[in-house]
Design a protein around this motif. Structure first.
Motif, PDB file in Angstrom:
ATOM      1  N   CYS D 196     -88.904 -84.364 -77.780  1.00 50.12           N
ATOM      2  CA  CYS D 196     -87.597 -83.906 -77.287  1.00 50.12           C
ATOM      3  C   CYS D 196     -87.400 -82.418 -77.580  1.00 50.12           C
ATOM      4  O   CYS D 196     -87.521 -81.992 -78.720  1.00 50.12           O
ATOM      5  CB  CYS D 196     -86.470 -84.722 -77.927  1.00 50.12           C
ATOM      6  SG  CYS D 196     -84.838 -84.223 -77.349  1.00 50.12           S
ATOM      7  N   PRO D 197     -87.088 -81.631 -76.553  1.00 50.39           N
ATOM      8  CA  PRO D 197     -86.939 -80.195 -76.791  1.00 50.39           C
ATOM      9  C   PRO D 197     -85.545 -79.793 -77.254  1.00 50.39           C
ATOM     10  O   PRO D 197     -85.289 -78.616 -77.465  1.00 50.39           O
ATOM     11  CB  PRO D 197     -87.236 -79.590 -75.414  1.00 50.39           C
ATOM     12  CG  PRO D 197     -86.771 -80.630 -74.455  1.00 50.39           C
ATOM     13  CD  PRO D 197     -86.965 -81.968 -75.121  1.00 50.39           C
ATOM     14  N   THR D 198     -84.642 -80.738 -77.382  1.00 53.41           N
ATOM     15  CA  THR D 198     -83.275 -80.418 -77.805  1.00 53.41           C
ATOM     16  C   THR D 198     -82.861 -81.338 -78.944  1.00 53.41           C
ATOM     17  O   THR D 198     -83.688 -82.052 -79.500  1.00 53.41           O
ATOM     18  CB  THR D 198     -82.266 -80.624 -76.653  1.00 53.41           C
ATOM     19  OG1 THR D 198     -82.087 -82.033 -76.463  1.00 53.41           O
ATOM     20  CG2 THR D 198     -82.745 -80.000 -75.365  1.00 53.41           C
ATOM     21  N   GLY D 199     -81.604 -81.345 -79.250  1.00 55.52           N
ATOM     22  CA  GLY D 199     -81.106 -82.202 -80.313  1.00 55.52           C
ATOM     23  C   GLY D 199     -80.725 -83.594 -79.845  1.00 55.52           C
ATOM     24  O   GLY D 199     -80.069 -84.335 -80.571  1.00 55.52           O
ATOM     25  N   ALA D 200     -81.156 -83.975 -78.647  1.00 59.54           N
ATOM     26  CA  ALA D 200     -80.756 -85.278 -78.117  1.00 59.54           C
ATOM     27  C   ALA D 200     -81.367 -86.418 -78.913  1.00 59.54           C
ATOM     28  O   ALA D 200     -80.737 -87.444 -79.126  1.00 59.54           O
ATOM     29  CB  ALA D 200     -81.159 -85.387 -76.647  1.00 59.54           C
ATOM     30  N   LEU D 201     -82.593 -86.249 -79.358  1.00 56.44           N
ATOM     31  CA  LEU D 201     -83.265 -87.303 -80.115  1.00 56.44           C
ATOM     32  C   LEU D 201     -83.657 -86.773 -81.487  1.00 56.44           C
ATOM     33  O   LEU D 201     -84.394 -85.788 -81.591  1.00 56.44           O
ATOM     34  CB  LEU D 201     -84.521 -87.786 -79.369  1.00 56.44           C
ATOM     35  CG  LEU D 201     -84.308 -88.365 -77.971  1.00 56.44           C
ATOM     36  CD1 LEU D 201     -85.649 -88.674 -77.321  1.00 56.44           C
ATOM     37  CD2 LEU D 201     -83.462 -89.627 -78.042  1.00 56.44           C
ATOM     38  N   THR D 202     -83.140 -87.411 -82.506  1.00 51.25           N
ATOM     39  CA  THR D 202     -83.488 -87.019 -83.875  1.00 51.25           C
ATOM     40  C   THR D 202     -83.623 -88.290 -84.707  1.00 51.25           C
ATOM     41  O   THR D 202     -83.228 -89.370 -84.271  1.00 51.25           O
ATOM     42  CB  THR D 202     -82.379 -86.136 -84.499  1.00 51.25           C
ATOM     43  OG1 THR D 202     -81.134 -86.819 -84.371  1.00 51.25           O
ATOM     44  CG2 THR D 202     -82.292 -84.783 -83.827  1.00 51.25           C
ATOM     45  N   GLY D 203     -84.176 -88.136 -85.901  1.00 49.60           N
ATOM     46  CA  GLY D 203     -84.265 -89.285 -86.791  1.00 49.60           C
ATOM     47  C   GLY D 203     -82.898 -89.539 -87.408  1.00 49.60           C
ATOM     48  O   GLY D 203     -82.212 -88.601 -87.800  1.00 49.60           O
ATOM     49  N   LYS D 204     -82.505 -90.811 -87.483  1.00 44.87           N
ATOM     50  CA  LYS D 204     -81.197 -91.085 -88.102  1.00 44.87           C
ATOM     51  C   LYS D 204     -81.193 -90.624 -89.550  1.00 44.87           C
ATOM     52  O   LYS D 204     -80.190 -90.170 -90.064  1.00 44.87           O
ATOM     53  CB  LYS D 204     -80.868 -92.579 -88.016  1.00 44.87           C
ATOM     54  CG  LYS D 204     -80.403 -92.943 -86.620  1.00 44.87           C
ATOM     55  CD  LYS D 204     -79.357 -94.041 -86.594  1.00 44.87           C
ATOM     56  CE  LYS D 204     -78.670 -94.006 -85.234  1.00 44.87           C
ATOM     57  NZ  LYS D 204     -78.370 -95.292 -84.666  1.00 44.87           N
ATOM     58  N   GLY D 205     -82.365 -90.752 -90.196  1.00 41.14           N
ATOM     59  CA  GLY D 205     -82.448 -90.377 -91.596  1.00 41.14           C
ATOM     60  C   GLY D 205     -82.431 -88.871 -91.833  1.00 41.14           C
ATOM     61  O   GLY D 205     -82.327 -88.421 -92.971  1.00 41.14           O
ATOM     62  N   TRP D 206     -82.529 -88.093 -90.764  1.00 43.10           N
ATOM     63  CA  TRP D 206     -82.555 -86.637 -90.947  1.00 43.10           C
ATOM     64  C   TRP D 206     -81.180 -86.064 -91.206  1.00 43.10           C
ATOM     65  O   TRP D 206     -81.032 -84.951 -91.690  1.00 43.10           O
ATOM     66  CB  TRP D 206     -83.086 -85.930 -89.685  1.00 43.10           C
ATOM     67  CG  TRP D 206     -84.432 -86.329 -89.241  1.00 43.10           C
ATOM     68  CD1 TRP D 206     -85.268 -87.225 -89.832  1.00 43.10           C
ATOM     69  CD2 TRP D 206     -85.137 -85.830 -88.091  1.00 43.10           C
ATOM     70  NE1 TRP D 206     -86.437 -87.323 -89.123  1.00 43.10           N
ATOM     71  CE2 TRP D 206     -86.376 -86.482 -88.052  1.00 43.10           C
ATOM     72  CE3 TRP D 206     -84.820 -84.906 -87.096  1.00 43.10           C
ATOM     73  CZ2 TRP D 206     -87.310 -86.238 -87.048  1.00 43.10           C
ATOM     74  CZ3 TRP D 206     -85.749 -84.662 -86.094  1.00 43.10           C
ATOM     75  CH2 TRP D 206     -86.990 -85.325 -86.077  1.00 43.10           C
TER      76      TRP D 206
END
Lengths: 167, 544, 593, 347
Positions: D196-206
Motif C-alpha cells: 500500500c502506497p498510502t496510509g490506507a492499510l496499516t498494521g493494527k498493532g502499529w
C-alpha cells in the motif's frame, strides 16, 4: 438452504469453465429474483471462485440487485431522447405516485420497484417506461398513473391504498 | 530427514527456493505448504503463473489444492502405495530417464520387481485415489525433466516415514529429476533452524556436519579440536530419551527452548517420563508446560535479543541480529551454556557468536567459506567450502557424494493403528496457518489469539450430519491414550472418516491422543495417523 | 380478391411491439380466418412480422401488398384491423385516411439503405427470408472460392471504417489479425449499444440478425477465428431472442458449426454473452474483461486486442453496423460501396435521429450528407415549429453542433473538427426549450455514473466536473468555474485511461465553446430555456386558474394552497420546484420562469 | 535487446520491458503510485504518463512496452501540469490528515504532494466517508485514504492466490473491500499492507507506537517456519513495534501472518525474567544466576558421577541459533561426556 437444488444446477453448468461469473450471477438473479449473499457464497465456494470476484462483479454491473424486488417492475428509461422529452419529471412523478422516499426504489409492501435504466433503445417513442416488461412509448404522466392504478386494483390488498388516492 | 541423508548423502532440500520459479512440474506430497510454508507457496504460485503445473497429494483438501491440476486425495498412511503406483506407470509408459539411470543409479531391477504389483488399479484400491488420476500424475511428473517434489511431516511422521522418503527418491531417480537447476527433492523444514540444529550436530549419532560419532578418525579430530574426551557410543534420540526417562534409565535432562510435553506424542506418557527424572533443567523464554515440571528454569533470550545465524530449509545461512535488550535478567543461551560448562569443569569462552560460528566452520568444510561479513545482506547456501565460493543453489550437480545411488524396493505397510469398530475415525494432526508449534510464541500474540485462538477438530459434513454434530459444537475426541474436548469445524477439507486436529492448543492438545509408535529407523512418531472416536458433550463443564 | 397474392407486413421491432404490434398481428390472423379470405386466396396470403423500418414514431406500421402493390398504414391498432381486412383486403379499397402521408415518404426519400435495406422487409425470424433476398451468398462465395486475403482486399478497397466510434479501417484490422500466428483467434461483435439515444444496433439485430451473423462468419474466415461472441445488452430482450433464433437457424443450415459449408477445416461458432449494464463495456478491453466474467475495467493499450485480446489471444472486435455492412459489400462490390460517401468516409451511416424532430427514427444516409438535409428533409423539421438550437451527436462522448453550423457534413473528419464525433450514430435534436448547461450536465451525470473508477482523472475528475456544473445550474457558479471546467476537462481528456474518460468532457467543452453565453446567464442566476430547477419559480396565473385543486393534490411539499373553485397560490418558500403542478395543470395556469 | 532513447539518454532493454522499467534502468525518475515492480501493471494512477514520439496522446509508461527506436520524453511542462492535476484530484478525495496518519513520512502520496507542491486544492468537493471500520484483529483498513491503486488487490490475487478483496462498485463510489463489505477474513499475510502506497492499510498493532524518525530498523531472519524470510524489526524504546520485509530480499518482501504480525511475544509480560528454582513444596522461587547455575551444575555433576554421563540427556532447539546449538551439543559431548543430544527435527 431451500434453493440448494437450483444453485447446484446453476453451479453444475459452470464447472471448469473460465469466466462464468457474470453468467452465474445472471442465472442466480433469474432464478431467485435477486442476488442473495448466501447463494453467491455457496456457488463461489463450490466452484472455487473467490467470493470477492462475485461481489466485485455484482456491484460493478447495474443489472444486479442485492435485495428482493417488488412484484411489479417499472423500468424508466433515462436515455437522452427521454431526458429531453421530460423523463426526469416523469420519474419523479412515478416516485411520488408510489410514495417512494428519496433513494428508495421498492415500496415497503414489495408491490412496486421503480428502476432507472440508461437507454432501452426506443428513443423515437420517448419517453419510455417499461411496466412488467411491456414497453410504453410516449409515456405521459397520466398514462403511467393509470397503468399503476390498474396494477394496484388487481391486488386486493392494495384496495385501501387506492381509496386514499382518489377523492 | 535422516532417511534422505541415507540415500543421497545429505538430508536437505536439493534445490533453493528461488529455483521453484523455474520448475515445470511441482509435486507436493504430505505438505500443507500454503499454511505451513506460506512464502514458499508464494513461489509456487509464481511458478504456476509462469506456466508450471501442480500435483498435490494429501488426505486433506489443503489450500494449495485450489491451484493444483491434479489432486490425489489419498487415505492417510498410504503414500508408499501411491508413489509405487506412480513409479509403476512411469516405467510402463517408458518415461524413465535411461541415461540418468545407467550413469548414476543402481539396483533398478529390485525396484522394478517391488512395484510390479502396484498397477494403477492396485494402488487405487489401497489409496482411494482414482486410477486415472494416478496415471495422469505419473504422466505429468514422469514426462517432465524439470520437476520438483516437496514434502514435509505428512511424509515423515509415520511409522513407515523412511519408506515414504525412499519411495519419493525412487521417483526422482527414475526420471533423473535431481541434480539440476529447478529439479530435485525438497523436504521443507518446519522450524526456522531445524536445518541448523542438525548441521550444528544436535543429533545423537553425528558431530557437527554429519560426521559420525562412531568413527574413530572423526572422534579423534573432535577430541583434538575440543580438547576433551568424547564418547563413541551413539546417543539416544529425543523420543528414546523420553522412553528411557520413563523407564528410569535416563536421570537428568537439559532442555533448551523445547516443549516436548506438548509436541511429543502421547502427552500422558511424556508427563510421566519427565516427572520420573531426578533432575530437569529447562532453559526457555517462557514458563512452558515443560518448564513447569523443571527443577531449575533459566530465562533465555529470543531471536530478537541475540546475534547469530539460522540455516533455513534451503541450506541458506542467514544472519540473526540483536534488536532489543532481553527482559529482566534473561541471558543469551550461549552465555548460559558457557557458564554452566565452566561450572562443570569444562571452560568455554567465546568472545562473540561469530567466534562460535567460525569454530563450527573450521570443523565442517561446508560452512568453511561463510563468514558473518559475507552474509550481511544476503545469506549463502552451503556447501560453501572456501571464502571465494558462491555457495551452492542446488545439490549433486557433479554427482552424488557416494557415487551411484540405489533404488530402494519399498513395500507398502499400513499405519500402526487403523480405524476399527471401536475407534472408527482416523485422526491426523498438523499445523494451521496462524499458530506455530506448541504455541509458546504465537499464543502470546494478541491478534493471532483473537483470530485463531480456539482449538477445533475438522470433520466432514457427511460425518457431522450422520452424528448430528453442528458446526461449532463442542465434542469429545477419544483415543486409546486419552481424550480431549474441542469444537467441531465442519469442512470439506477432510473426507468422510477423517479428522484433523491442529497441534498448537494445550487446552485440547492433539498429542493427548496420538500414538507413540515410531518409525523404526528415524524414530519419528506417527503423528499423522491414529484411530479415534468422537462423542457429543452435553455441557461445556464436562469438558473441563 | 381471388387469384391475387396478398402480403401483410407488420412492423414488430421494439417500437412496433410497444405500440401494439403483437395485438395487431393477432387481430389480422383472427380476421383473416373469420372473414374466410385466407381460404379463398388459397394460401397465397402471407403475413410477416418484419423488423424496424426506422419510423417507429408512427408505429404500428403495416404494409399491405396486393400483387406487389404496396400500401402502408400508420398508427394501426388492433381495433382498426377489421376495417382494413374488410375494405382493403376484401373490397380492394385502401383506407386513405389511415395511410402514411408525405412525411413518411420524405423520411425515406433521401436515405440510402445498405445495412437497413432488408430491415423492415423480411421476417427476421426466418432464415429463408434472408436467403431469398440474397443472404449468405457472400458467405458461400467467400468460403468456397476466395482466400481470406482476397476477402480482406475487398473490405479494404471498400473503405469501410468501424461504425462503433473511432472509425478504424475494418479491412486493415482484419489484415493485421490475419497475419498474426496464433492457435486461437476470436471475433467479437460489439452489440453493447450503451449510448443513451442510440438504437441502431438493436434495430439491425431485431430486423436482420443474419446480416450480422454473416458479417461475423466472413470476418472469422478472413482472420482465421474459430470462436465468435456477440456481446449484447441484456436490456434488448427482443434482439437477444431473435439473435438466438438466427444462430440456431444458421447452425441448422451449416453456416455455423463444424465444417462450414462442407469445408473440412472451417469451424466457427458464435456464442451470445449478455452484458449486465455497464456503458464502459463498449470499450474494447472492458468488453473483453466482461466476456471473461470480470469487472468491465479497461486496460491500457497497447497491446491492442488484435494482438492480445480475449484470453490473451488475437481478437477482432467489430460493431454491429460494421458487420452488417460486410455481406452487402461482398455481394455488390467494393466499388459500389465506396461510391457512397466522401473521400475519407465511405459508404453510409445509420443514425438514430431523435429529440425534438418531427420524424424521429432510424435513418441511413450516405456519409457526408449535410446535417440540414437530415433535420429538415428526412426529419421533417422541428416539432411544434420551435427553433432549432443544436444537434448533439455521438452521445456522451460527443458534442453539440449549434444551429448555425447546420450545413456541416456528416462524416468522421468534419464532426471531429467541430468538436464532436460520429460515434455510434446517436443524433439528438435540441430546440429552444433545451438548456445546454442542463444537457451537458445530463451527459456528465451519465459518464460519471458509468466511470469504471479505475483511473483517477475519470473517477474523480468527472465527479468534480459534475459538481461544478451542478453549482452553475444552481446559480452559484463564477467565471472562474467556467475556466476550471475548461482546464479540468482538457486535462481529463489527456490523462484518462480509456475512451470513456478521454471523451467524457466533450459535451461540456463543446457547449462551452458554442453556448458560453448560456453558461454566463446561469452565473447570473438565469436559465434562459427554463429548465434548471433551482433557477425557476412557479406561480399561479390567477386568470387561468379554475381552482380545480389538481396542483394542490399533486404538490409533494404542501406549497399550494387555495379554496376549491378559487385561484390557488404557490408558496415559493415551500416550493421544491419539482414541476408537478406545472405538469398536472390542464389550464396552463401554472407559470414557470 | 531493444534500443530506446529516453530524455536523450540511450539504453537497451530486454524485449517486453516497459518504458517505466527502461527509464528506471537509466536512472530517470518517473513518479508512480499504482505501479509495483513485483505486480502486474495497473495503469490507473496516470502519474507515470510520458510522451512518445509518434503517439498523439500521453501514455502510461508502466503499461507501454518499449519498441525498437522508441523516443520517450518523461517530463515536459504539459506532463508535469497533468501530473499535478491528477495529484490534486487524488488529494481532493483524501482526508489529508497526515499529522495523525500512521504512514506519515513513509507515504508515497505524501511524498508526491510535497514534491509537486500541492497545497491549495482547486478541485475540493465531496469526499468518500466510511463510518464502518474493519474489525479484523490484524490489519487497519482506512478506505478513506485508499487511492484505488489496486496494488493490494493484485498482491492478494497474484502473490497470495487468495483474492480476499477486490474492487467493488464503480466510479467515484469504487471501493476495495472483502465480499459484501464484511470484515476482512483471510490469510492475513499482510502483503496488501506491504504494497500500500498510502496510509490506507496499516498494521493494527502499529497504532501510536511511534513515528518513523526515531525508529531503529534491524534486519534479521524470521523465527517461525523453515522458510527463513528476511524481516526487518522496527524498534522503539527497546520494543519491537513493527515487522516489515524488504522488497529487495530473496523473499521479495512477502511474509505470512506469523512473520508479519506475530512479534508481540518478544515483549510479552510473561517472559521469564529471572532464574527459578523449584522448592520442595512444588512452587518456584526466584533465584540469582549464580545460585541457579551452581545448583544446576551440582545436580548434573552428582548424577553424572552416580549414574554415568549417559544417564543425562540434552534436547536442544530448532528455534535457537546455530551457535547456541553448536555450544549445546559441545556441552553435552565435551562437558557431560554423552552423545545423548537431539532436537525436535522429527516433531
Amino acid at each position: 438452504m431451500q434453493d440448494l437444488k437450483t444453485l447446484e444446477k446453476i453451479a453444475a453448468g459452470h464447472i471448469g469453465e473460465k469466466g462464468g461469473v457474470i453468467a452465474i450471477l445472471q442465472e442466480v438473479q433469474d432464478a431467485l429474483g435477486y442476488i442473495p449473499e448466501e447463494a453467491v457464497n455457496w456457488i463461489a465456494d463450490r466452484l472455487w471462485i473467490p467470493r470477492s470476484a462475485f461481489f466485485g462483479v455484482a456491484t460493478f454491473y447495474a443489472q444486479f440487485y442485492f435485495t428482493p424486488r417488488g412484484k411489479n417492475i417499472i423500468t424508466a428509461c433515462c436515455g437522452t431522447a427521454c431526458h429531453v422529452k421530460g423523463s426526469e419529471r416523469l420519474i419523479n412523478g412515478i416516485a411520488r405516485e408510489l410514495n417512494l422516499a428519496g433513494g428508495q426504489d421498492t415500496t415497503p409492501d414489495m408491490e412496486f420497484t421503480l428502476e432507472k435504466v440508461n437507454c432501452v433503445g426506443a428513443c423515437s417513442i420517448a419517453p419510455v417506461v417499461i411496466i412488467n416488461k411491456k414497453v410504453h412509448g410516449k409515456a405521459g404522466a397520466d398514462k403511467i398513473r393509470k397503468e399503476l392504478k390498474a396494477l394496484r386494483k388487481t391486488d386486493k390488498n392494495a384496495a385501501a391504498v387506492e381509496e386514499t388516492d382518489e377523492e | 530427514m535422516a532417511s534422505l541423508a541415507t540415500i543421497f548423502g545429505s538430508g536437505a532440500m536439493t534445490n533453493s527456493i528461488k529455483e521453484i520459479e523455474g520448475m515445470e512440474v511441482i509435486f507436493t506430497i504430505g505438505s500443507n505448504t500454503k499454511e505451513t510454508h506460506p512464502v514458499i507457496a508464494n513461489r509456487m504460485l509464481k511458478a504456476i503463473r509462469k506456466g508450471a503445473r501442480l500435483i498435490v497429494a494429501d488426505p486433506r483438501k489443503v489450500p494449495l489444492v485450489k491451484f493444483a491440476e491434479i489432486f490425489l486425495r489419498l487415505r492417510p498412511g498410504t503414500d508408499v502405495a501411491l508413489l509405487n503406483g506412480i513409479a509403476h506407470v512411469i516405467l510402463k509408459e517408458g518415461l524413465q530417464n535411461d541415461e540418468f539411470i545407467t550413469e548414476r543409479t543402481e539396483r533398478l531391477e529390485g525396484l522394478k520387481k517391488s512395484i510390479e504389483a502396484f498397477t494403477p488399479e492396485a494402488a487405487s484400491k489401497i489409496t482411494g485415489v482414482p486410477k486415472e488420476d494416478i496415471i495422469k500424475a505419473a504422466l505429468l511428473y514422469g514426462g517432465s525433466r524439470r520437476a520438483g517434489i516437496f514434502y514435509t511431516m505428512g511424509i515423515t511422521q509415520h511409522t513407515h516415514g523412511t519408506d515414504n522418503v525412499n519411495a519419493i527418491a525412487n521417483l526422482a531417480l527414475l526420471t533423473g529429476n535431481i541434480g539440476r537447476e529447478s529439479t530435485g527433492i525438497n523436504p521443507l523444514r518446519g522450524q526456522n533452524n531445524v536445518q541448523g540444529a542438525c548441521d550444528a550436530g544436535c543429533l545423537p549419532n553425528v558431530y557437527p556436519g554429519y560426521q559420525r560419532v562412531d568413527m574413530p578418525m572423526v572422534k579423534n579430530r573432535f577430541q583434538e579440536a575440543w580438547k576433551a574426551t568424547l564418547s563413541d557410543k551413539e546417543g539416544l534420540k529425543s523420543t528414546e530419551m523420553i522412553k528411557s526417562a520413563a523407564e528410569g534409565k535416563l536421570k537428568a535432562l537439559y532442555i533448551m527452548g523445547e516443549n516436548p510435553l506438548i509436541t511429543d506424542p502421547n502427552i500422558g506418557h511424556t508427563t510421566k517420563a519427565l516427572e520420573n527424572l531426578d533432575f530437569l533443567l529447562v532453559q526457555d523464554i517462557f514458563l512452558t508446560e515443560t518448564a513447569a515440571l523443571a527443577d531449575v528454569v533459566l530465562p533465555a533470550t529470543c531471536f530478537a535479543e541475540k546475534n547469530g545465524t539460522f540455516i533455513n530449509t534451503e541450506r541458506k545461512v542467514q544472519l540473526v541480529r540483536k534488536a532489543v535488550e532481553p527482559p529482566g535478567e534473561a541471558r543469551e543461551d550461549m552465555r548460559i551454556i558457557s557458564e554452566l560448562s565452566v561450572r562443570l569443569g569444562y571452560p568455554m569462552n567465546y568472545s562473540s557468536s561469530e567466534a562460535a560460528f567460525e569454530e563450527l566452520g573450521n570443523l565442517w568444510p561446508a560452512l568453511a567459506g561463510i563468514s558473518y561479513s559475507r552474509i550481511r545482506s544476503e545469506g549463502i547456501h552451503w556447501p560453501c567450502p572456501t571464502k571465494d565460493h558462491p555457495g551452492t543453489d542446488y545439490l549433486y550437480k557433479a554427482g552424488f557424494p557416494r557415487g551411484r545411488v540405489s533404488f530402494s524396493a519399498v513395500e507398502y505397510i499400513p499405519p500402526a493403528e487403523l480405524a476399527d469398530d471401536e475407534y472408527p475415525f482416523v485422526l491426523t494432526t498438523g499445523r494451521n496457518l496462524f499458530q506455530y508449534h506448541s504455541g509458546s510464541m504465537t499464543r502470546r500474540v494478541a491478534p493471532i489469539e483473537a483470530h485463531a485462538g480456539e482449538p477445533y477438530v475438522e470433520i466432514s459434513a457427511e460425518d457431522a450430519s450422520r452424528l448430528g454434530i453442528r458446526d461449532g459444537l463442542m465434542i469429545r475426541v477419544k483415543s486409546r491414550r486419552g481424550q480431549i474436548g474441542l469444537k467441531a469445524l465442519i469442512t470439506g477439507r477432510v473426507s468422510e472418516g477423517l479428522l484433523f486436529i491442529p497441534m498448537h492448543y494445550k487446552e485440547a492438545a492433539a498429542n493427548v491422543l496420538t500414538s507413540d509408535a515410531l518409525d523404526p529407523y528415524a524414530k519419528t512418531p506417527e503423528f499423522k495417523v491414529c484411530a479415534v472416536k468422537i462423542e457429543k458433550i452435553n455441557s461445556y463443564e464436562e469438558v473441563l | 380478391m381471388k387469384n391475387k397474392e396478398i402480403g401483410i407486413k407488420i412492423c414488430m421491432g421494439t417500437g412496433g411491439i410497444a405500440a401494439g404490434g403483437t395485438q395487431v398481428m393477432e387481430a389480422f390472423t383472427e380476421h383473416l380466418r373469420s372473414s374466410g379470405i385466407e381460404a379463398s386466396v388459397e394460401k397465397r396470403c402471407s403475413m410477416h412480422r418484419v423488423g424496424c423500418r426506422g419510423l417507429c414514431a408512427k408505429d404500428v406500421l403495416v404494409d399491405i401488398l396486393i400483387d406487389g402493390d404496396k400500401t402502408t398504414y400508420q398508427y394501426i391498432t388492433s381495433e382498426m384491423v377489421p376495417r382494413i381486412v374488410k375494405e382493403h383486403l376484401i373490397e380492394g379499397a385502401p383506407i386513405e385516411e389511415w395511410t402514411v402521408g408525405e412525411d413518411y415518404h420524405n423520411f425515406h426519400r433521401k436515405q440510402v439503405k445498405v445495412v437497413l435495406s432488408d430491415c423492415g422487409n423480411i421476417d427476421p425470424e426466418d432464415i429463408n427470408a434472408y436467403i431469398a433476398v440474397g443472404g449468405y451468398e457472400a458467405t458461400k462465395a467467400a468460403v468456397k472460392s476466395m482466400t481470406p486475403e482476397e476477402v480482406i482486399d475487398i473490405i479494404k478497397k471498400s473503405g469501410l471504417r468501424g461504425r462503433g466510434g473511432a472509425g478504424f479501417p475494418t479491412g486493415l484490422k482484419w489484415e493485421i489479425c490475419n497475419k498474426i500466428q496464433s492457435d486461437h483467434k476470436y471475433i467479437i461483435c460489439n452489440a453493447d449499444e450503451g449510448d443513451p439515444g442510440a438504437f441502431m444496433d438493436r434495430s439491425v439485430i431485431e430486423g436482420n440478425p443474419h446480416a450480422v451473423i454473416e458479417g461475423m462468419i466472413i470476418g472469422a474466415y478472413s482472420i482465421g477465428a474459430a470462436g465468435g461472441y456477440v456481446y449484447i445488452r441484456a436490456e434488448y430482450p427482443l434482439a437477444v431472442e431473435r439473435l438466438k433464433i438466427a444462430l440456431r437457424q444458421a447452425r441448422e443450415n451449416n453456416f455455423l458449426g463444424n465444417k462450414i459449408l462442407g469445408r473440412g477445416f472451417l469451424n466457427f461458432d458464435i456464442k451470445i454473452k449478455l452484458g449486465a449494464g455497464a456503458f464502459v463495456c463498449g470499450e474494447e478491453t472492458a468488453l473483453i474483461a466482461s466476456i471473461e466474467g470480470r469487472r468491465g475495467m479497461p486496460r491500457a493499450k497497447p497491446p491492442f486486442p488484435v494482438y492480445s485480446g480475449l484470453w490473451g489471444k488475437p481478437t477482432v472486435i467489430n460493431n454491429v453496423e460494421t458487420l452488417a455492412n460486410i455481406p452487402y459489400i461482398m455481394r455488390k462490390g467494393a466499388g459500389w460501396f465506396s461510391s457512397y460517401g466522401t473521400e475519407k468516409s465511405k459508404g453510409t451511416k445509420v443514425f438514430a435521429l431523435t429529440g425534438k424532430v418531427k420524424n424521429s427514427g432510424l435513418i441511413e444516409v450516405p456519409m457526408g450528407i449535410p446535417l440540414r438535409e437530415i433535420i429538415y428533409d428526412i426529419g421533417g423539421g422541428i416539432e411544434g415549429e420551435k427553433a432549432l438550437k443544436a444537434v448533439q451527436t455521438g452521445g456522451p462522448s460527443g458534442g453539440c453542433i449549434p444551429a448555425d453550423m447546420i450545413d456541416i457534413k456528416m462524416d468522421y473528419e468534419s464532426l471531429a473538427q467541430a468538436g464532436s464525433i460520429v460515434g455510434s450514430g446517436g443524433m439528438i435534436v435540441l430546440d429552444e426549450d433545451d438548456c445546454m448547461v442542463n444537457v451537458a450536465k445530463y451527459f456528465l451525470q451519465f459518464t460519471q455514473a458509468e466511470s469504471c473508477g479505475k483511473c483517477v482523472p475519470c473517477r474523480i475528475g468527472t465527479k468534480r466536473l459534475l459538481e461544478i456544473l451542478d453549482k452553475i445550474t444552481k446559480g452559484q457558479g463564477t467565471e472562474d468555474d467556467l475556466k476550471l471546467l475548461e482546464k479540468l476537462g482538457s486535462d481529463i481528456k489527456s490523462a484518462s485511461l480509456c475512451g470513456l474518460g478521454q471523451t467524457a468532457p466533450n459535451p461540456i467543452l463543446s457547449t462551452l465553446k458554442y453556448f458560453r453565453q448560456e453558461y454566463e446567464a446561469h452565473l447570473e442566476g438565469r436559465c434562459p430555456a427554463k429548465v434548471c430547477r433551482d433557477l425557476l419559480t412557479y406561480s399561479v396565473i390567477e386568470k387561468f386558474c379554475t381552482g380545480c385543486g389538481a396542483c394542490k393534490r399533486v404538490c409533494p411539499a404542501g406549497a399550494v394552497t387555495g379554496e376549491k373553485k378559487k385561484p390557488h397560490t404557490i408558496d415559493s418558500s415551500l416550493c421544491i420546484k419539482c414541476g408537478a403542478c406545472f405538469d398536472v395543470c390542464k389550464f396552463k395556469a401554472v407559470a414557470k420562469e | 535487446m531493444i534500443k530506446v532513447l529516453i530524455d536523450g539518454k540511450a539504453g537497451a532493454v530486454k524485449e517486453g520491458a516497459t518504458v517505466l522499467e527502461a527509464a528506471r534502468m537509466l536512472n530517470i525518475p518517473i513518479p508512480t503510485l499504482c505501479h509495483h515492480p513485483k505486480l502486474s501493471p495497473f495503469g490507473g494512477c496516470r502519474l507515470c504518463i510520458v510522451e512518445i514520439k509518434g503517439i498523439p496522446r500521453p501514455v502510461t509508461s508502466c503499461t507501454t512496452p518499449v519498441t525498437e527506436g522508441m523516443e520517450v520524453t518523461t517530463s515536459t511542462p504539459a506532463l508535469e501540469d497533468l501530473r499535478k492535476t491528477v495529484l490534486e484530484l487524488i488529494l481532493s478525495d483524501h482526508p489529508n490528515d497526515c499529522m495523525l496518519c500512521e504512514r506519515a513520512g513513509d507515504c508515497t502520496l505524501q511524498e508526491l504532494a510535497y514534491f509537486y507542491d500541492v497545497k491549495e486544492n482547486r478541485f475540493a468537493g465531496e469526499r468518500r466517508i466510511y463510518e464502518k471500520k474493519d474489525g479484523n484483529p490484524f490489519i487497519e483498513r482506512d478506505m478513506e485514504k485508499c487511492i484505488l491503486c489496486g496494488r493490494c488487490v493484485n498482491a492478494c490475487e497474484e502473490i497470495q492466490g487468495v483474492s480476499a478483496i477486490d474492487f467493488a462498485y464503480r466510479g467515484f463510489k469504487s471501493k476495495i473491500c472483502p465480499p459484501y463489505e464484511h470484515d476482512l477474513n483471510c490469510e492475513f499475510c499482510g502483503q496488501c499492507v506491504a504494497v500500500c502506497p498510502t496510509g490506507a492499510l496499516t498494521g493494527k498493532g502499529w497504532s501510536h507506537k511511534g513515528r518513523q524518525k526515531d525508529i531503529k530498523e534491524v534486519d534479521t531472519t524470521c523465527p517461525y517456519c523453515g522458510t527463513g524470510c528476511g524481516i526487518t524489526l522496527h524498534v522503539k524504546r527497546n520494543e519491537v513495534v513493527r515487522v516489515t520485509s524488504k522488497e529487495s530480499g530473496w523473499n521479495e518482501g512477502w511474509l505470512c501472518a506469523k512473520g508479519r504480525f506475530g512479534y508481540s511475544f518478544i515483549g510479552s509480560p510473561e517472559r521469564l525474567r529471572t532464574p527459578l528454582i523449584k522448592e520442595a513444596a512444588g512452587g518456584f522461587r526466584e533465584a540469582s544466576w549464580d545460585e541457579a547455575l551452581e545448583y544446576a551444575a551440582k545436580r548434573l555433576k552428582e548424577i553424572k558421577e552416580k549414574h554415568g554421563p549417559d544417564s543425562i540427556g540434552g534436547l536442544s532447539s530448532a528455534r535457537c541459533t546455530n551457535e547456541d546449538n553448536y555450544l549445546f551439543q559441545k556441552f553435552m559431548r565435551a562437558a557431560i561426556g554423552t552423545n545423548n543430544v537431539d532436537h525436535c527435527a522429527r516433531l
